[in-house]
Scaffold this motif. Structure first.
Motif, PDB file in Angstrom:
ATOM      1  N   VAL A 202       0.715  -1.237  -0.078  1.00  0.00           N
ATOM      2  CA  VAL A 202      -0.017  -0.063   0.035  1.00  0.00           C
ATOM      3  C   VAL A 202       1.091   1.163   0.167  1.00  0.00           C
ATOM      4  CG1 VAL A 202      -1.442   1.412   1.423  1.00  0.00           C
ATOM      5  CG2 VAL A 202      -1.758  -1.317   0.982  1.00  0.00           C
ATOM      6  N   ALA A 203       1.847   1.263   0.817  1.00  0.00           N
ATOM      7  CA  ALA A 203       2.906   2.342   0.928  1.00  0.00           C
ATOM      8  C   ALA A 203       3.581   2.516  -0.363  1.00  0.00           C
ATOM      9  CB  ALA A 203       3.838   2.174   1.930  1.00  0.00           C
ATOM     10  N   GLU A 204       3.872   1.315  -0.880  1.00  0.00           N
ATOM     11  CA  GLU A 204       4.389   1.617  -2.531  1.00  0.00           C
ATOM     12  C   GLU A 204       3.508   2.265  -3.341  1.00  0.00           C
ATOM     13  OE1 GLU A 204       6.637  -1.476  -5.773  1.00  0.00           O
ATOM     14  OE2 GLU A 204       5.471  -2.137  -3.955  1.00  0.00           O
ATOM     15  N   LEU A 205       2.330   1.663  -3.304  1.00  0.00           N
ATOM     16  CA  LEU A 205       1.217   2.167  -4.116  1.00  0.00           C
ATOM     17  C   LEU A 205       0.878   3.991  -3.865  1.00  0.00           C
ATOM     18  CD1 LEU A 205      -0.954   1.471  -6.510  1.00  0.00           C
ATOM     19  CD2 LEU A 205      -2.517   1.322  -4.488  1.00  0.00           C
ATOM     20  N   PHE A 206       1.038   4.321  -2.680  1.00  0.00           N
ATOM     21  CA  PHE A 206       0.769   5.599  -2.235  1.00  0.00           C
ATOM     22  C   PHE A 206       1.949   6.252  -2.795  1.00  0.00           C
ATOM     23  CE2 PHE A 206      -2.421   5.209   1.337  1.00  0.00           C
ATOM     24  CZ  PHE A 206      -3.264   4.560   0.308  1.00  0.00           C
ATOM     25  N   ARG A 207       2.980   5.958  -2.660  1.00  0.00           N
ATOM     26  CA  ARG A 207       4.301   6.611  -3.128  1.00  0.00           C
ATOM     27  C   ARG A 207       4.160   6.739  -4.715  1.00  0.00           C
ATOM     28  NH1 ARG A 207       7.054   3.631   0.727  1.00  0.00           N
ATOM     29  NH2 ARG A 207       7.579   2.166  -0.582  1.00  0.00           N
ATOM     30  N   ALA A 208       3.637   5.915  -5.316  1.00  0.00           N
ATOM     31  CA  ALA A 208       3.447   5.963  -6.628  1.00  0.00           C
ATOM     32  C   ALA A 208       2.477   7.009  -7.009  1.00  0.00           C
ATOM     33  CB  ALA A 208       2.993   4.531  -7.259  1.00  0.00           C
ATOM     34  N   SER A 209       1.582   7.423  -6.291  1.00  0.00           N
ATOM     35  CA  SER A 209       0.756   8.542  -6.588  1.00  0.00           C
ATOM     36  C   SER A 209       1.345   9.685  -6.753  1.00  0.00           C
ATOM     37  CB  SER A 209      -0.209   8.479  -5.778  1.00  0.00           C
ATOM     38  OG  SER A 209       0.096   8.847  -4.325  1.00  0.00           O
ATOM     39  N   GLN A 210       2.527   9.860  -6.166  1.00  0.00           N
ATOM     40  CA  GLN A 210       3.342  11.163  -6.354  1.00  0.00           C
ATOM     41  C   GLN A 210       2.731  12.341  -5.669  1.00  0.00           C
ATOM     42  OE1 GLN A 210       3.757  11.875 -10.728  1.00  0.00           O
ATOM     43  NE2 GLN A 210       5.692  10.612 -10.958  1.00  0.00           N
ATOM     44  N   LEU A 211       1.926  11.827  -4.696  1.00  0.00           N
ATOM     45  CA  LEU A 211       1.440  12.850  -3.787  1.00  0.00           C
ATOM     46  C   LEU A 211       2.498  13.328  -2.727  1.00  0.00           C
ATOM     47  CD1 LEU A 211      -2.374  11.607  -3.608  1.00  0.00           C
ATOM     48  CD2 LEU A 211      -1.526  13.726  -4.726  1.00  0.00           C
ATOM     49  N   PRO A 212       2.332  14.369  -2.157  1.00  0.00           N
ATOM     50  CA  PRO A 212       3.158  14.489  -1.038  1.00  0.00           C
ATOM     51  C   PRO A 212       2.946  13.872   0.331  1.00  0.00           C
ATOM     52  CG  PRO A 212       1.709  16.304  -1.510  1.00  0.00           C
ATOM     53  CD  PRO A 212       1.734  15.750  -2.564  1.00  0.00           C
ATOM     54  N   ALA A 213       3.941  13.610   1.068  1.00  0.00           N
ATOM     55  CA  ALA A 213       3.933  12.710   2.073  1.00  0.00           C
ATOM     56  C   ALA A 213       2.483  13.105   3.028  1.00  0.00           C
ATOM     57  CB  ALA A 213       4.895  12.497   2.781  1.00  0.00           C
ATOM     58  N   GLU A 214       2.443  14.345   3.282  1.00  0.00           N
ATOM     59  CA  GLU A 214       1.523  15.002   4.016  1.00  0.00           C
ATOM     60  C   GLU A 214       0.212  14.276   3.543  1.00  0.00           C
ATOM     61  OE1 GLU A 214       3.766  19.225   5.105  1.00  0.00           O
ATOM     62  OE2 GLU A 214       2.327  18.986   3.414  1.00  0.00           O
ATOM     63  N   THR A 215      -0.077  14.726   2.249  1.00  0.00           N
ATOM     64  CA  THR A 215      -1.233  14.271   1.611  1.00  0.00           C
ATOM     65  C   THR A 215      -1.653  12.910   1.713  1.00  0.00           C
ATOM     66  OG1 THR A 215      -0.705  15.971  -0.142  1.00  0.00           O
ATOM     67  CG2 THR A 215      -2.642  14.603  -0.477  1.00  0.00           C
ATOM     68  N   LEU A 216      -0.724  12.091   1.913  1.00  0.00           N
ATOM     69  CA  LEU A 216      -0.655  10.622   1.930  1.00  0.00           C
ATOM     70  C   LEU A 216      -1.261  10.372   3.363  1.00  0.00           C
ATOM     71  CD1 LEU A 216       2.165   9.288  -0.137  1.00  0.00           C
ATOM     72  CD2 LEU A 216      -0.239   9.438  -0.622  1.00  0.00           C
ATOM     73  N   HIS A 217      -0.584  11.235   4.394  1.00  0.00           N
ATOM     74  CA  HIS A 217      -1.060  10.964   5.577  1.00  0.00           C
ATOM     75  C   HIS A 217      -2.253  11.134   5.817  1.00  0.00           C
ATOM     76  CE1 HIS A 217       2.783   9.627   6.996  1.00  0.00           C
ATOM     77  NE2 HIS A 217       3.354  10.574   6.802  1.00  0.00           N
ATOM     78  N   GLN A 218      -2.877  12.300   5.224  1.00  0.00           N
ATOM     79  CA  GLN A 218      -4.042  12.833   5.301  1.00  0.00           C
ATOM     80  C   GLN A 218      -5.204  11.570   4.824  1.00  0.00           C
ATOM     81  OE1 GLN A 218      -4.199  16.943   3.482  1.00  0.00           O
ATOM     82  NE2 GLN A 218      -5.260  17.612   5.001  1.00  0.00           N
ATOM     83  N   VAL A 219      -4.875  11.448   3.769  1.00  0.00           N
ATOM     84  CA  VAL A 219      -5.605  10.098   3.096  1.00  0.00           C
ATOM     85  C   VAL A 219      -5.667   9.136   3.912  1.00  0.00           C
ATOM     86  CG1 VAL A 219      -5.663   8.626   1.101  1.00  0.00           C
ATOM     87  CG2 VAL A 219      -5.148  11.053   0.638  1.00  0.00           C
TER      88      VAL A 219
END
Lengths: 668, 139
Positions: free
Chosen positions: A44-61
């Motif tokens: 999942v983390a890999e996928l999230f990173r692949a979305s190229q969103l900033p880390a903060e956004t990913l945390h928010q998500v």
């Protein structure tokens, strides 16, 4: 994976379009869910990173979707997270409200090598995909990053198609994101998702984003993709295809489409080298619900040899044009070069027109349009079947031709063609009949409407319950007695009814029609009664009253006929607004009673006070009732006869038209 | 170049009629309508025995000071009527015949279209294009 449609964190439900479902389910599979549905955090983390969103956004998500709270990503959370990422990529804040609406698919870059490959190929492949869908504008391939952003629905759809034959999402018709096309995609997706998981291909992702971005994907794309479902390896093919020189050409038939068309052709004509007769093709294409002039124009374009029948290439061309038209592309005046039967794309290896996945793999990047057409025929068949299958799954299916052709799609791609054919046929006759009827029998419609009107007219005359209501209040025993005495012949039972004497003559259970006979018998019966003398004396009055009654009745609707009231006042009772009028007539007509008081009460009063000439009154009432019943019966008979006449007229017209059609052949 | 081209069905109602818009189209409609009488006359002239051998091209139906009317009737009693302007350099008979042949071919193509019901007005774009090529290019 379809549960994603109800992805919710903490019970909130967020609807997902079919394309989204497909993509998400693919991604879900990619993230290696364990037995309980939890996703591997690493993936999942890999996928999230692949979305190229900033880390903060990913945390928010992660927080918004509830995974943080739960500590893991379940299916629901994952789906919500994907949607949130799509929203974030689209520039919307990471909130649950953002994901309420339609969003492009989240873009994940670099998840897999193939994914990366897909991206560059996406634009090209998508565009190379039949542009019918949307590449009218010929938008250049979108950069992957732009995918989530709203792109031309066309291009997005194109890309999707290119990407995911296995994913099948690509083709979601731009038009109706929901309905659509997800059918074929969904069906394909499920199959391909698992495969993708195995292959680790996240191709669906890119295609999915594209799908989302263009909610109104052309169904056309979808269909071609459906057949692809079975082609797991089609992804590879897609990649290869991406390298092909596809241009933004909506008039180019893709491989999937060709396969689909091939299947459709097979459903109409098992032999691919044979011709489809004009009438058969007409019935088939009429199901697409395109207007007849457009279908006529498509026929003109595709029947290049002008023989009134379609060869396989011609059929593919026609089908392709229809799909394009359904997706919004305006029909060209002349046949595009890519659709000509002799068009052959370089490097295309015609694969056997079968739904099997194997041939797809064998396909070279480009399908020969000619060969493709053959395949397309089968593809079309498949696609039509698939859309039908998916349509079942997705109620929002567009009114695509495939859908119409095979509304009952079966998720199993292999079964699709078979079922497709079976479902196709039932649909076609129905469609054909509808179309035929609409075209050739306009009169029948009008006549049916008249018939309906007539039926409606017939119905009112029999309101059995009415008398009861009206009579209920004036249920004087006297009246009952009056009626009983008068109505000896026809309705003894009626008379003996309860206090609702007013309607006694008319049995509530019986429709007014049968009483007609009774009316006649009633009158004679009444005449035969001991009150004959009175009746005879009042015979003139009877006729007078009867005429008045009938005239009054005539003015009223047929409903009036239904309840023949013995007493004219009673009759009026049935029709409140007319009561006062009636009453007046009756009192005027009748020598005795003045119905001055309230309608009902007056009637009763008059009835009671009219004892002296009760027999006369009764006779009059009976006569009136009889007349009413007669009227009702005759009206009904008239309507029935008119209906029959209409039917006969219709038949006559049909026969005449057929005769005319046969006549031209005769000389002079 | 034709000024008006009309296709008349067997029952003598127009399936397709198109004329140069510069002039009063009603006049051409009337002309075509009256020319039907001449067509009937020509056909009746041919004996029934020769019905099979009747030539489709009927030739000049009648000339007026402004234009000439040519007729052509198919075996299925569908009539083509071409009105040409007399001021034009008189077209040779072969040219008129070729025009009729093209019309007939185009009409056959329209008939082959399963979506076309015989007796309906002709709305085929291909047919329109053929007719346009034959009409006077006044615009």
């Amino acid at each position: 994976m379809d549960q994603g449609s109800a992805a919710g964190t903490g019970g909130t439900f967020i609807s997902l379009s079919d394309t989204e479902q497909r993509c998400y389910s693919g991604l879900y599979a990619l993230c290696q869910p364990d037995s309980s549905g939890k996703l591997a955090a690493g993936k999942v983390a890999e996928l999230f990173r692949a979305s190229q969103l900033p880390a903060e956004t990913l945390h928010q998500v992660t927080e918004v979707c509830g995974a943080k709270r739960l500590g893991y990503f379940g299916c629901g959370q994952f789906y919500v997270a994907l949607k949130l990422m799509a929203a974030a990529q689209a520039g919307l804040p990471v909130r649950l409200e953002s994901v309420a609406g339609e969003l492009p698919l989240p873009l994940f870059i670099g998840i897999t090598n193939e994914l990366e490959m897909r991206y560059p190929n996406h634009p090209s492949t998508n565009e190379s995909q039949p542009h019918i869908l949307g590449s009218l504008t010929g938008s250049a391939p979108r950069p992957p990053a732009d995918r989530p952003v709203l792109r031309h629905p066309d291009t997005s759809t194109d890309k999707q198609e290119a990407w995911s034959p296995p994913r099948s999402p690509g083709i979601s018709p731009p038009r109706s994101p929901s309905a659509y096309r997800s059918y074929p995609y969904g069906a394909q997706r499920n199959g391909t998702d698992t495969l993708l998981a195995y292959d680790g291909k996240v191709a669906g992702c890119p295609s999915v984003p594209q799908e989302n971005s263009s909610p109104s994907h052309y169904s056309l794309k979808l269909q071609p993709e459906q057949p692809v479902i079975t082609r797991v390896a089609s992804v590879e093919r897609l990649v290869e295809r991406a390298e092909m020189d596809y241009s933004d050409d909506p008039w180019r038939i893709t491989e999937e489409q060709h396969e689909y068309y091939t299947n459709q052709f097979r459903s109409l004509q098992p032999d691919l080298s044979a011709l489809i007769m004009g009438t058969v093709a007409k019935n088939f294409f009429t199901k697409s619900k395109l207007p007849i002039p457009e279908l006529s124009h498509i026929w003109e374009l595709s029947d290049v040899d002008k023989d009134g029948a379609l060869t396989f290439p011609e059929f593919c061309t026609a089908f392709h044009l229809i799909v394009a038209r359904k997706n919004g592309y305006t029909l060209p005046e002349t046949l595009p070069a890519t659709l000509r039967p002799g068009f052959v794309e370089p490097g295309v290896v015609p694969a056997p027109p079968s739904e099997a996945t194997e041939p797809l793999i064998v396909f070279d990047d480009n399908m020969m349009p000619g060969a493709n057409q053959l395949e397309m025929g089968s593809v079309d068949l498949q696609m039509t079947s698939r859309p039908g299958v998916t349509s079942k799954q997705d109620t929002r299916d567009e009114s695509r031709k495939p859908e119409e052709f095979s509304p009952k799609r079966i998720p199993d791609p292999h079964e699709k063609p078979i079922q497709h054919v079976s479902t196709l046929k039932p649909d076609s006759p129905q469609e054909l009949d509808a179309n035929m009827k609409s075209r050739t029998r306009p009169r029948s419609y009008s006549s049916t409407s008249i018939d309906d009107a007539m039926k409606k007219v017939e119905e009112p005359p029999t309101p059995p319950p009415r008398p009861q209501k009206t009579h209920s209040r004036a249920s004087s025993l006297d009246l009952n007695k009056l009626f009983q005495q008068s109505a000896q012949g026809s309705r003894p039972s009626q008379h003996s009814l309860s206090a609702k004497s007013g309607w006694l003559p008319r049995p509530p259970a019986l429709p007014p029609r049968p009483p007609a006979t009774q009316i006649f018998s009633f009158l004679p019966g009444s005449e035969k009664s001991s009150q004959k003398a009175v009746q005879q004396a009042n015979f003139a009055d009877f006729s007078k009253f009867r005429e008045e009654e009938s005239s009054v009745r005539g003015g009223l609707s047929t409903e009036d006929l239904a309840p023949p009231k013995l007493d004219s006042t009673l009759r009026h009772q049935g029709h409140a607004p007319q009561k006062p009028v009636r009453r007046k007539l009756h009192p005027e007509s009748q020598s005795a009673t003045p119905p001055s008081a309230a309608p009902y009460s007056a009637a009763t009063l008059t009835k009671s006070t009219q004892r002296p000439p009760p027999k006369q009154k009764r006779e009059i009432q009976m006569a009136i009732r009889k007349n009413r019943e007669t009227n009702a019966v005759l009206t009904r008979l008239n309507s029935e006869l008119q209906q029959q006449l209409k039917v006969v007229h219709r038949e006559r017209v049909t026969l005449e038209s057929q005769l005319e059609l046969l006549r031209p052949v005769a000389s002079t | 170049m034709a000024v008006c081209i009309a296709v008349i069905a067997k029952e003598n109602y127009p399936l397709y009629i198109r004329s140069v818009p510069t002039q009063g189209e009603l006049k051409f409609h009337y002309t075509v309508h009256t020319s039907l009488d001449v067509v009937e006359e020509k056909i009746s002239g041919v004996g029934k025995a020769l019905a099979d051998q009747r030539e489709l091209y009927l030739g000049l139906l009648y000339p007026t000071e402004d234009y000439k009317v040519y007729g052509y009737m198919t075996n299925s009693k569908v009539k083509f009527v071409i009105v040409v302007d007399s001021s034009n350099t008189s077209l040779r008979d072969n040219e008129i015949r070729s025009m009729f042949r093209k019309l007939h071919n185009s009409f056959t193509d329209v008939m082959c279209n399963p979506f076309y019901n015989p007796g309906d007005p002709i709305q085929s774009k291909a047919f329109d294009s053929i007719v346009s090529t034959m009409m006077v290019q006044a615009f």
